[in-house]
Motif scaffolding. Structure first.
Motif, PDB file in Angstrom:
ATOM      1  N   GLY A  63      47.134  33.727  21.375  1.00 16.71           N
ATOM      2  CA  GLY A  63      47.686  34.734  20.684  1.00 16.71           C
ATOM      3  C   GLY A  63      49.109  34.017  20.163  1.00 16.71           C
ATOM      4  O   GLY A  63      49.560  34.361  18.882  1.00 16.71           O
ATOM      5  N   GLU A  64      49.960  33.420  21.013  1.00 13.03           N
ATOM      6  CA  GLU A  64      51.174  32.645  20.479  1.00 13.03           C
ATOM      7  C   GLU A  64      51.037  31.625  19.670  1.00 13.03           C
ATOM      8  O   GLU A  64      51.559  31.963  18.666  1.00 13.03           O
ATOM      9  CB  GLU A  64      51.727  32.085  21.753  1.00 13.03           C
ATOM     10  N   LEU A  65      49.700  31.091  19.626  1.00 10.58           N
ATOM     11  CA  LEU A  65      49.509  29.900  18.612  1.00 10.58           C
ATOM     12  C   LEU A  65      49.230  30.503  17.306  1.00 10.58           C
ATOM     13  O   LEU A  65      49.656  30.128  16.348  1.00 10.58           O
ATOM     14  CB  LEU A  65      48.479  29.199  19.227  1.00 10.58           C
ATOM     15  N   ALA A  81      40.186  33.137  13.655  1.00  9.59           N
ATOM     16  CA  ALA A  81      40.485  31.623  13.195  1.00  9.59           C
ATOM     17  C   ALA A  81      40.961  31.013  14.287  1.00  9.59           C
ATOM     18  O   ALA A  81      40.638  29.642  14.285  1.00  9.59           O
ATOM     19  CB  ALA A  81      41.170  31.697  11.957  1.00  9.59           C
ATOM     20  N   MET A  82      41.953  31.242  14.935  1.00 14.29           N
ATOM     21  CA  MET A  82      42.501  30.672  16.141  1.00 14.29           C
ATOM     22  C   MET A  82      41.439  30.086  17.195  1.00 14.29           C
ATOM     23  O   MET A  82      41.439  29.219  17.613  1.00 14.29           O
ATOM     24  CB  MET A  82      43.870  31.388  16.643  1.00 14.29           C
ATOM     25  N   PRO A  89      44.582  21.884   8.303  1.00  8.81           N
ATOM     26  CA  PRO A  89      46.138  22.356   8.505  1.00  8.81           C
ATOM     27  C   PRO A  89      46.504  23.099   9.807  1.00  8.81           C
ATOM     28  O   PRO A  89      47.277  22.789  10.472  1.00  8.81           O
ATOM     29  CB  PRO A  89      46.351  22.840   7.173  1.00  8.81           C
ATOM     30  N   THR A  90      45.477  24.061  10.170  1.00 12.21           N
ATOM     31  CA  THR A  90      45.750  24.532  11.058  1.00 12.21           C
ATOM     32  C   THR A  90      45.398  23.817  12.439  1.00 12.21           C
ATOM     33  O   THR A  90      46.466  24.191  13.473  1.00 12.21           O
ATOM     34  CB  THR A  90      44.830  26.008  11.278  1.00 12.21           C
ATOM     35  N   VAL A 114      48.699  23.484  15.407  1.00 14.83           N
ATOM     36  CA  VAL A 114      48.326  23.676  16.554  1.00 14.83           C
ATOM     37  C   VAL A 114      48.895  22.526  17.693  1.00 14.83           C
ATOM     38  O   VAL A 114      49.542  22.627  18.681  1.00 14.83           O
ATOM     39  CB  VAL A 114      46.919  24.074  16.920  1.00 14.83           C
ATOM     40  N   CYS A 115      48.369  21.403  17.159  1.00 10.84           N
ATOM     41  CA  CYS A 115      48.680  20.280  17.872  1.00 10.84           C
ATOM     42  C   CYS A 115      50.138  19.742  18.042  1.00 10.84           C
ATOM     43  O   CYS A 115      50.803  19.539  19.086  1.00 10.84           O
ATOM     44  CB  CYS A 115      47.826  19.038  17.472  1.00 10.84           C
TER      45      CYS A 115
END
Length: 238
Positions: free
Chosen positions: A38-40, A50-51, A20-21, A25-26
Motif C-alpha cells: 500500500g505504501e509503495l 497494478a502494484m 517505470p513502475t 519501486v526499486c
C-alpha cells in the motif's frame, strides 16, 4: 560496485526496470527499509492491483523479498548485491538531470551527490572521503579492488563503540564503486554498522530528497575527531 559480478547482471535487471513502475519501486526500496504494498502504491501513484502485479514480477525475478510481521507483509530489496546494481543504474539518471533544471532540483542533486544512503551504508562524496581516510589511517587495506579491515581497524571500531558482527573474525567489507564520485566507498557489514552508529547518535540525519543524508553539528566534530575529515555540507554552507 556493491557485489556486482558481471555485465549480464546489469542487463538482466535493466530489462526488469524498463517498466517505470517497477523502476520507481526499486528506487524507493534503496533506502534499505521494508515497505508495504500500500505504501509503495501510494508513493508511485499506482493502483493496488497494478502494484500487486508489479511486486509479484519483482519477486519472481529475485529483485525483492517479502517479510511477514504479524498480519502485515513487507517487501524490500533482495540483498546488497541487488542494491548495487540499482545504484549503478539509478545514478546514470542522477548524473543526467532533466531539463529545465530548477533551483530545488539543483539543491536536491547537490545533497544526493554529497551524502546519501546506498541501501545500508553511506555513499556520495562523504562516503568516499570516509573510505580514503580509513585507508590513510591504515584502518582498511585496498588491494585488487577488495577491501579488508586491518587489526588497527578492528580496534578502531571497538574503541569507537561501533558493534561489528562476526565476532572473532574480520567482518565483510565491500569496496563499493561510487557512481557519482568514481571512487570507492565502504559497503558490507562494516559500512552498515558505521551508518547505523551515526544515525543512532544523531551524527547524521535523513534528509530530503529521499536517501539524502545531512551531517549535524555534532557529526561535523565527530568526523573531524575520529576520521580527520573536514565536513562541508553543500546546502547548509551555501
Amino acid at each position: 560496485m556493491c557485489g556486482l559480478d558481471t555485465g549480464s547482471d546489469i542487463s538482466q535487471v535493466a530489462s526488469i526496470l524498463a517498466d517505470p513502475t517497477r523502476s520507481r519501486v526499486c528506487v524507493a526500496l534503496m533506502d534499505g527499509c521494508a515497505w508495504t504494498a500500500g505504501e509503495l502504491a501510494k508513493h508511485t501513484e499506482t493502483s493496488p492491483q497494478a502494484m500487486s502485479s508489479c511486486l509479484q514480477h519483482l519477486e519472481d525475478t529475485g529483485v525483492i523479498s517479502r517479510i511477514r510481521q504479524g498480519r502485515h507483509q513487507y517487501v524490500r530489496l533482495a540483498d546488497e548485491r541487488m542494491a548495487g546494481i540499482i545504484e549503478f543504474l539509478g545514478n546514470a539518471v542522477l548524473s543526467t538531470p532533466s531539463s529545465p533544471v530548477g533551483y530545488r532540483q539543483v539543491r536536491a542533486d547537490q545533497r544526493l551527490r554529497y551524502a546519501r544512503s546506498c541501501y545500508n551504508h553511506m555513499a556520495g562524496r562523504l562516503g568516499v572521503e570516509i573510505a580514503q581516510s580509513m585507508l590513510d589511517m591504515h584502518l582498511v587495506d585496498l588491494e585488487d579492488n577488495s577491501m579488508r579491515l586491518t587489526p588497527k581497524g578492528s580496534q578502531w571500531f571497538e574503541d569507537t563503540g561501533i558493534t561489528l558482527t562476526d565476532a572473532g573474525r574480520s567482518p565483510r567489507i565491500v569496496a563499493c564503486l561510487d557512481w557519482t564520485e568514481r571512487r570507492f566507498h565502504i559497503g558490507g557489514k562494516a559500512g552498515s554498522a558505521l551508518l547505523t552508529y551515526c544515525l543512532e547518535r544523531h551524527l547524521i540525519t535523513k534528509a530530503s530528497p529521499k536517501r539524502a543524508l545531512r551531517i549535524t553539528h555534532d557529526g561535523e566534530q565527530w568526523f573531524a575527531d575520529k576520521l580527520l575529515i573536514q565536513v562541508i555540507d553543500p546546502i547548509r554552507k551555501s
